[in-house]
Design a protein around this motif. Structure first.
Motif, PDB file in Angstrom:
ATOM      1  N   ILE A 298      -3.983  19.730  22.262  1.00 43.49           N
ATOM      2  CA  ILE A 298      -2.813  18.844  22.359  1.00 43.49           C
ATOM      3  C   ILE A 298      -2.512  18.609  23.831  1.00 43.49           C
ATOM      4  CG2 ILE A 298      -0.394  18.540  21.730  1.00 43.49           C
ATOM      5  CD1 ILE A 298      -0.897  20.796  19.606  1.00 43.49           C
ATOM      6  N   HIS A 299      -2.507  17.347  24.222  1.00 43.16           N
ATOM      7  CA  HIS A 299      -2.246  16.976  25.614  1.00 43.16           C
ATOM      8  C   HIS A 299      -0.940  16.194  25.691  1.00 43.16           C
ATOM      9  CE1 HIS A 299      -6.511  17.837  26.725  1.00 43.16           C
ATOM     10  NE2 HIS A 299      -6.703  17.495  25.454  1.00 43.16           N
TER      11      HIS A 299
ATOM     12  N   GLN B 130      11.358  13.462  25.064  1.00 38.21           N
ATOM     13  CA  GLN B 130      10.235  13.762  24.172  1.00 38.21           C
ATOM     14  C   GLN B 130       8.923  13.524  24.908  1.00 38.21           C
ATOM     15  OE1 GLN B 130       9.955  11.382  20.579  1.00 38.21           O
ATOM     16  NE2 GLN B 130       8.603  12.870  19.617  1.00 38.21           N
ATOM     17  N   TYR B 131       7.958  14.383  24.639  1.00 38.17           N
ATOM     18  CA  TYR B 131       6.635  14.235  25.234  1.00 38.17           C
ATOM     19  C   TYR B 131       5.833  13.164  24.494  1.00 38.17           C
ATOM     20  CZ  TYR B 131       7.570  18.993  27.027  1.00 38.17           C
ATOM     21  OH  TYR B 131       8.105  20.098  27.610  1.00 38.17           O
ATOM     22  N   ALA B 132       5.042  12.428  25.254  1.00 33.91           N
ATOM     23  CA  ALA B 132       4.026  11.555  24.653  1.00 33.91           C
ATOM     24  C   ALA B 132       2.790  12.414  24.466  1.00 33.91           C
ATOM     25  CB  ALA B 132       3.733  10.387  25.582  1.00 33.91           C
ATOM     26  N   LEU B 133       2.461  12.718  23.221  1.00 32.19           N
ATOM     27  CA  LEU B 133       1.376  13.661  22.925  1.00 32.19           C
ATOM     28  C   LEU B 133       0.115  12.937  22.450  1.00 32.19           C
ATOM     29  CD1 LEU B 133       3.335  16.453  21.002  1.00 32.19           C
ATOM     30  CD2 LEU B 133       2.678  16.432  23.423  1.00 32.19           C
ATOM     31  N   ARG B 134      -1.002  13.639  22.635  1.00 35.50           N
ATOM     32  CA  ARG B 134      -2.303  13.128  22.198  1.00 35.50           C
ATOM     33  C   ARG B 134      -3.137  14.330  21.796  1.00 35.50           C
ATOM     34  NH1 ARG B 134      -6.502  13.070  25.713  1.00 35.50           N
ATOM     35  NH2 ARG B 134      -5.047  13.335  27.446  1.00 35.50           N
ATOM     36  N   VAL B 135      -3.911  14.183  20.721  1.00 35.76           N
ATOM     37  CA  VAL B 135      -4.788  15.274  20.271  1.00 35.76           C
ATOM     38  C   VAL B 135      -6.229  14.821  20.417  1.00 35.76           C
ATOM     39  CG1 VAL B 135      -5.432  16.734  18.320  1.00 35.76           C
ATOM     40  CG2 VAL B 135      -3.034  16.097  18.657  1.00 35.76           C
ATOM     41  N   ASP B 136      -7.048  15.658  21.052  1.00 35.08           N
ATOM     42  CA  ASP B 136      -8.455  15.281  21.227  1.00 35.08           C
ATOM     43  C   ASP B 136      -9.314  15.821  20.072  1.00 35.08           C
ATOM     44  OD1 ASP B 136      -9.096  17.959  21.677  1.00 35.08           O
ATOM     45  OD2 ASP B 136      -9.131  17.768  23.864  1.00 35.08           O
TER      46      ASP B 136
ATOM     47  N   GLY C  39      -1.479  14.686  15.503  1.00 39.45           N
ATOM     48  CA  GLY C  39      -2.237  15.629  14.688  1.00 39.45           C
ATOM     49  C   GLY C  39      -2.580  15.005  13.349  1.00 39.45           C
ATOM     50  N   PRO C  40      -3.427  15.679  12.562  1.00 41.89           N
ATOM     51  CA  PRO C  40      -3.880  15.121  11.280  1.00 41.89           C
ATOM     52  C   PRO C  40      -2.740  14.840  10.310  1.00 41.89           C
ATOM     53  CG  PRO C  40      -4.576  17.413  11.533  1.00 41.89           C
ATOM     54  CD  PRO C  40      -4.021  16.986  12.851  1.00 41.89           C
ATOM     55  N   ASP C  41      -1.653  15.585  10.420  1.00 42.55           N
ATOM     56  CA  ASP C  41      -0.504  15.370   9.532  1.00 42.55           C
ATOM     57  C   ASP C  41       0.601  14.531  10.174  1.00 42.55           C
ATOM     58  OD1 ASP C  41      -1.762  17.024   7.609  1.00 42.55           O
ATOM     59  OD2 ASP C  41      -1.004  18.811   8.658  1.00 42.55           O
TER      60      ASP C  41
END
Ligand code: FES
Length: 173
Positions: A156-157, A145-151, A89-91
């Motif tokens: 949030i994926h 922990q999840y490997a996250l990605r934001v499009d 995320g942006p932060d």
């Protein structure tokens, strides 16, 4: 008495001689030991990517219940309010974890005061700011922990998990 002194001297020489042989052996082993060619692989298991939520749904320290990689695997997304390793995320402060305790499977609860997921079963605690590191308890692994990605739309994926999920024999669906 003299004979006794002689025996001590012989023993001392043997001991020092043995140290020399041991040191030479260690040096030889160090120079001939095979070197690893490849770096260790990360412990990430990729699952099919899945949309879990949108950034707009998250508020600091208010966990959002999700499930990943399937409906039988409860988890949570948390906006921590502080940039952390692995945060998205942006932060850089959004993380995701399984909420099943790796020790014996009790459901974990978020404690905002110390940013942990804590277990009511046997009181294990996992640090959400440190990749789910176990900071107290009996489990033999950290929290998955999840490997996250934001499009581009803020969705949030999750693309994978970095530890074995409790109750599963492998990280394969
Ligand atoms: Fe969580 Fe035992 S089940 S500490």
């Amino acid at each position: 008495m003299k004979r006794c002194d002689l025996m001590v001297e012989v023993g001392r020489r043997r001991f020092l001689g043995g140290l020399g042989v041991a040191a030479a052996g260690a040096a030889a082993a160090a120079t001939t030991a095979p070197q690893a060619d490849a770096a260790p692989a990360p412990a990430l298991v990729e699952y099919p990517s899945r949309r879990l939520a949108n950034l707009s749904q998250l508020k600091v320290d208010e966990p959002l219940a999700v499930a990943y990689p399937d409906k039988d695997a409860p988890g949570v997304l948390i906006k921590l309010g502080t940039r952390v390793p692995g945060g998205v995320g942006p932060d850089g402060d959004v993380v995701g974890y399984s909420t099943v305790c790796p020790h014996k499977g009790f459901p974990l609860a978020y404690v905002k005061e110390d940013k942990t997921l804590s277990c009511p079963g046997h009181y294990a605690r996992y640090d959400c700011e440190k990749g789910g590191q176990q900071i107290w308890g009996h489990a033999t692994q950290n929290l998955a922990q999840y490997a996250l990605r934001v499009d581009g739309k803020g969705d949030i994926h999750a693309d994978g998990v970095d530890e074995l999920l409790y109750g599963r024999l492998s990280n394969v669906l």
